[in-house]
Design a protein around this motif. Structure first.
Motif, PDB file in Angstrom:
ATOM      1  N   ALA A 129      -9.816   5.847   8.450  1.00  0.00           N
ATOM      2  CA  ALA A 129      -8.969   6.667   9.324  1.00  0.00           C
ATOM      3  C   ALA A 129      -7.533   6.752   8.812  1.00  0.00           C
ATOM      4  N   VAL A 130      -7.167   5.823   7.928  1.00  0.00           N
ATOM      5  CA  VAL A 130      -5.824   5.836   7.336  1.00  0.00           C
ATOM      6  C   VAL A 130      -5.885   6.664   6.062  1.00  0.00           C
ATOM      7  N   THR A 131      -5.470   7.909   6.145  1.00  0.00           N
ATOM      8  CA  THR A 131      -5.607   8.831   5.013  1.00  0.00           C
ATOM      9  C   THR A 131      -4.503   8.663   3.972  1.00  0.00           C
ATOM     10  N   LYS A 132      -3.355   8.121   4.384  1.00  0.00           N
ATOM     11  CA  LYS A 132      -2.242   7.916   3.467  1.00  0.00           C
ATOM     12  C   LYS A 132      -1.789   6.462   3.560  1.00  0.00           C
ATOM     13  N   PRO A 133      -2.552   5.551   2.950  1.00  0.00           N
ATOM     14  CA  PRO A 133      -2.268   4.117   3.116  1.00  0.00           C
ATOM     15  C   PRO A 133      -0.908   3.683   2.583  1.00  0.00           C
ATOM     16  N   TRP A 134      -0.440   4.318   1.482  1.00  0.00           N
ATOM     17  CA  TRP A 134       0.870   3.932   0.962  1.00  0.00           C
ATOM     18  C   TRP A 134       1.970   4.237   1.972  1.00  0.00           C
ATOM     19  N   ARG A 135       1.930   5.417   2.549  1.00  0.00           N
ATOM     20  CA  ARG A 135       2.951   5.785   3.543  1.00  0.00           C
ATOM     21  C   ARG A 135       2.833   4.909   4.781  1.00  0.00           C
ATOM     22  N   GLU A 136       1.591   4.617   5.181  1.00  0.00           N
ATOM     23  CA  GLU A 136       1.375   3.785   6.352  1.00  0.00           C
ATOM     24  C   GLU A 136       1.911   2.371   6.121  1.00  0.00           C
ATOM     25  N   LEU A 137       1.692   1.846   4.934  1.00  0.00           N
ATOM     26  CA  LEU A 137       2.149   0.495   4.629  1.00  0.00           C
ATOM     27  C   LEU A 137       3.668   0.412   4.548  1.00  0.00           C
ATOM     28  N   LEU A 138       4.274   1.357   3.851  1.00  0.00           N
ATOM     29  CA  LEU A 138       5.708   1.272   3.586  1.00  0.00           C
ATOM     30  C   LEU A 138       6.584   1.794   4.710  1.00  0.00           C
ATOM     31  N   PHE A 139       6.103   2.833   5.417  1.00  0.00           N
ATOM     32  CA  PHE A 139       6.970   3.488   6.388  1.00  0.00           C
ATOM     33  C   PHE A 139       6.374   3.593   7.799  1.00  0.00           C
ATOM     34  N   GLY A 140       5.100   3.220   7.944  1.00  0.00           N
ATOM     35  CA  GLY A 140       4.462   3.393   9.239  1.00  0.00           C
ATOM     36  C   GLY A 140       4.932   2.424  10.303  1.00  0.00           C
ATOM     37  N   GLY A 141       5.442   1.267   9.902  1.00  0.00           N
ATOM     38  CA  GLY A 141       5.934   0.293  10.860  1.00  0.00           C
ATOM     39  C   GLY A 141       4.867  -0.622  11.435  1.00  0.00           C
ATOM     40  N   LYS A 142       3.615  -0.309  11.172  1.00  0.00           N
ATOM     41  CA  LYS A 142       2.519  -1.096  11.747  1.00  0.00           C
ATOM     42  C   LYS A 142       2.302  -2.412  11.019  1.00  0.00           C
ATOM     43  N   TYR A 143       2.668  -2.457   9.738  1.00  0.00           N
ATOM     44  CA  TYR A 143       2.352  -3.614   8.916  1.00  0.00           C
ATOM     45  C   TYR A 143       3.612  -4.350   8.448  1.00  0.00           C
ATOM     46  N   LYS A 144       4.606  -4.431   9.295  1.00  0.00           N
ATOM     47  CA  LYS A 144       5.856  -5.084   8.906  1.00  0.00           C
ATOM     48  C   LYS A 144       5.685  -6.546   8.508  1.00  0.00           C
ATOM     49  N   PRO A 145       4.937  -7.337   9.262  1.00  0.00           N
ATOM     50  CA  PRO A 145       4.767  -8.740   8.836  1.00  0.00           C
ATOM     51  C   PRO A 145       4.094  -8.855   7.474  1.00  0.00           C
ATOM     52  N   GLN A 146       2.992  -8.098   7.289  1.00  0.00           N
ATOM     53  CA  GLN A 146       2.269  -8.175   6.018  1.00  0.00           C
ATOM     54  C   GLN A 146       3.126  -7.674   4.861  1.00  0.00           C
ATOM     55  N   LEU A 147       3.892  -6.585   5.082  1.00  0.00           N
ATOM     56  CA  LEU A 147       4.745  -6.046   4.027  1.00  0.00           C
ATOM     57  C   LEU A 147       5.840  -7.041   3.657  1.00  0.00           C
ATOM     58  N   THR A 148       6.355  -7.733   4.662  1.00  0.00           N
ATOM     59  CA  THR A 148       7.385  -8.741   4.401  1.00  0.00           C
ATOM     60  C   THR A 148       6.865  -9.803   3.437  1.00  0.00           C
ATOM     61  N   PHE A 149       5.645 -10.264   3.678  1.00  0.00           N
ATOM     62  CA  PHE A 149       5.093 -11.303   2.812  1.00  0.00           C
ATOM     63  C   PHE A 149       4.611 -10.738   1.482  1.00  0.00           C
ATOM     64  N   ALA A 150       4.215  -9.463   1.454  1.00  0.00           N
ATOM     65  CA  ALA A 150       3.851  -8.827   0.188  1.00  0.00           C
ATOM     66  C   ALA A 150       5.032  -8.799  -0.760  1.00  0.00           C
ATOM     67  N   LEU A 151       6.236  -8.693  -0.208  1.00  0.00           N
ATOM     68  CA  LEU A 151       7.451  -8.665  -1.016  1.00  0.00           C
ATOM     69  C   LEU A 151       8.019 -10.067  -1.239  1.00  0.00           C
ATOM     70  N   ALA A 152       8.032 -10.863  -0.180  1.00  0.00           N
ATOM     71  CA  ALA A 152       8.737 -12.148  -0.235  1.00  0.00           C
ATOM     72  C   ALA A 152       7.983 -13.200  -1.038  1.00  0.00           C
ATOM     73  N   ILE A 153       6.652 -13.284  -0.869  1.00  0.00           N
ATOM     74  CA  ILE A 153       5.900 -14.346  -1.533  1.00  0.00           C
ATOM     75  C   ILE A 153       6.016 -14.264  -3.056  1.00  0.00           C
TER      76      ILE A 153
END
Length: 523
Positions: A270-294
């Motif tokens: 159902a997520v047709t644009k996963p890159w946009r959803e991950l970076l700008f969608g706001g839904k995955y803020k915790p996961q994105l934080t650790f994707a960058l920080a770790i």
């Protein structure tokens, strides 16, 4: 057979029947060899940059400067940006390759991504072994980087998606274990080939890289793709059969896990644009934080500096040529055995405990190493190192390596691979790998300059970063041991800080409703 329930941090998460079968262990072992090629390159480059015959052929100006200049400052002996850039080129190409790994893994699967990585890596090893000019050497190194980038993207994902939740930590840490095996193998190869008469031993070391590459290439033909990856590509029956095979149980017993995987796959589609959803969608803020920080923090532990430049570092501190390589072999052995500790304990004591204990150990070690070097060389960098001081430095470097090997080493790859939902898992892993490789290259590029200017304070510099990242883990990382991948989102929703950032979208609601319906049907 209905799935059992485990109690963890006062929350209830599902777990599924099935243990570690011989087949799933074999599949994860093949995938984990991707770590071996990464580690082998780290260790091998450390030897190459201190091998005279290699420097004479490809970096004659640097070799001549080393021989002609008499530098008494122990901190600035080997400061060469050109030599550092050669070491960093592999990691920059790996970072670029990791961005292409996401669509490749999503479209063709984790298995064929591993095969493609191995093919590029074998070709790079061949070019490196036969190279007589710098352009050929560099081309081979870039291909090695492509293989590394694709492998370290696909390997942790493959293992996490294949492993039973209650043993995911142990199996995933095989990847880091293989990194340490690769580093140790390269150190032993450097020591062995360094004794070849005629100065051509470095070619053998480069060509040997094809051995782990061939293991991945042939092994990937013998293992299946992950059930999650098969479902993403619409191969539901193959996914069901694979799940039965890797769990070693019947069709009825895998029903709950399979239905949850189907629900996750439907949410992902159902997520047709996963890159946009991950970076700008706001839904995955915790996961994105650790994707960058770790990965960012992992490089600022300073571990790749020590392992990558171990022979140069020990040589700078006054060790003889052979002694410096022997010292790097010793730290490699410590790295291997300490990672084995993490393999045995990650699913028992948890991820946070290993992070916090290892971080504390690393801080103390960095301070002591910096102090010993400072007392010996001071700010001027002049003087000779005594045997007693040399042994103390090696001892505390080993204590530091051990702390890393059961904390930021394995956890730095395990945590990112298990906290992402399927919809953005491949994309987030690309970010993790790209950040890791870019900062590996950056730290490698500036390390010799930093050592020359900060002197023994460089170790305090890395120690301060380890303190900061240990506090980051203590405050912000929830525990994920034994939690199924499809349930990890609930961990974030229950965390005191991250629950404020979790967005309950319609896709989440549909998935939750489907899981609830499945649970009612099976009760």
């Amino acid at each position: 057979m209905a799935g059992a329930v485990i109690v963890h941090h006062h929350a209830r998460y599902k777990t599924y029947p099935g243990e570690v079968t011989g087949f799933v262990f074999f599949a994860c072992l093949i995938a984990s060899v991707g770590g071996c090629i990464f580690g082998y390159d780290i260790g091998l480059t450390a030897g190459l940059t201190s091998t005279e015959s290699f420097l004479i052929l490809f970096f004659p100006d640097i070799y001549r400067q080393q021989k002609e200049q008499v530098i008494k400052n122990q901190y600035c002996k080997f400061d060469s940006q050109e030599l550092s850039l050669f070491g960093s080129s592999l990691f920059l190409s790996a970072a670029a390759a990791s961005l292409f790994a996401s669509p490749m893994a999503r479209s063709f699967g984790r298995k064929w991504t591993l095969f493609s990585a191995a093919t590029a890596y074998i070709l790079g090893a061949f070019l490196g072994g036969v190279s007589t000019t710098f352009p050929v050497l560099l081309t081979g190194r870039i291909l090695l980087g492509v293989g590394v980038g694709l492998c370290i993207h696909a390997s942790p994902l493959y293992i996490s998606e294949m492993a039973p939740a209650q043993h995911r930590g142990m199996l995933n840490i095989l990847f880091q274990f293989m990194i340490t095996v690769g580093i140790l193998s390269a150190s032993l190869t450097n020591y062995w080939t360094g004794k070849f008469i005629g100065g051509w031993g470095w070619r053998v070391g480069l060509a040997f890289a094809a051995v782990p590459g061939s293991v991945i290439a042939l092994g990937s033909l013998a293992i299946p793709d992950t059930p999650a990856s098969l479902l993403l590509r619409g191969e539901s029956e193959a996914a069901r059969l694979t799940l039965q095979q890797i769990r070693g149980i019947g069709i009825d017993e895998v029903k709950q896990e399979f239905d949850d995987l189907v629900a996750a796959a439907e949410e992902s589609k159902a997520v047709t644009k996963p890159w946009r959803e991950l970076l700008f969608g706001g839904k995955y803020k915790p996961q994105l934080t650790f994707a960058l920080a770790i990965p960012f923090f992992q490089q600022l532990t300073g571990i790749n500096v020590i392992m990558f430049y171990a022979p140069v570092l020990f040589k700078t501190m006054g060790f003889r040529q052979d002694a410096s390589i022997v010292s790097s072999v010793i730290t490699g052995l410590v790295n291997v055995f300490s990672t084995f500790v993490a393999t045995m304990t990650a699913d028992k004591v948890g991820r946070r405990a290993l992070f916090l204990q290892g971080g504390t150990q690393m801080i103390i070690s960095q301070i002591l190493v910096g102090t010993f070097i400072g007392l010996q060389f001071g700010l001027s960098g002049t003087g000779a190192i005594s045997e007693q001081y040399a042994m103390c430095i090696v001892l505390f470097v080993c204590v530091y390596v051990a702390g890393f090997a059961w904390s930021w080493g394995p956890m730095g790859w395990l945590i990112p691979s298990e906290v992402y939902p399927l919809a953005v898992r491949s994309q987030a892993q690309s970010i993790t790998v790209a950040v890791n490789m870019v900062f590996t290259a950056f730290i490698g590029q500036i390390f010799l300059t930093l050592l020359c200017h900060l002197r023994f304070g460089l170790f305090y510099f890395f120690g301060a970063w380890v303190l900061l990242m240990t506090l980051f883990i203590a405050v912000l990382l929830p525990e994920t041991k034994c939690v199924p991948l499809e349930e990890v989102a609930h961990v974030w929703r229950k965390h005191w800080f991250w629950r404020e950032f979790m967005v309950d979208t319609s896709a989440d609601a549909r998935g939750a409703e489907m899981r609830k319906r499945i649970a009612l049907e099976m009760s």
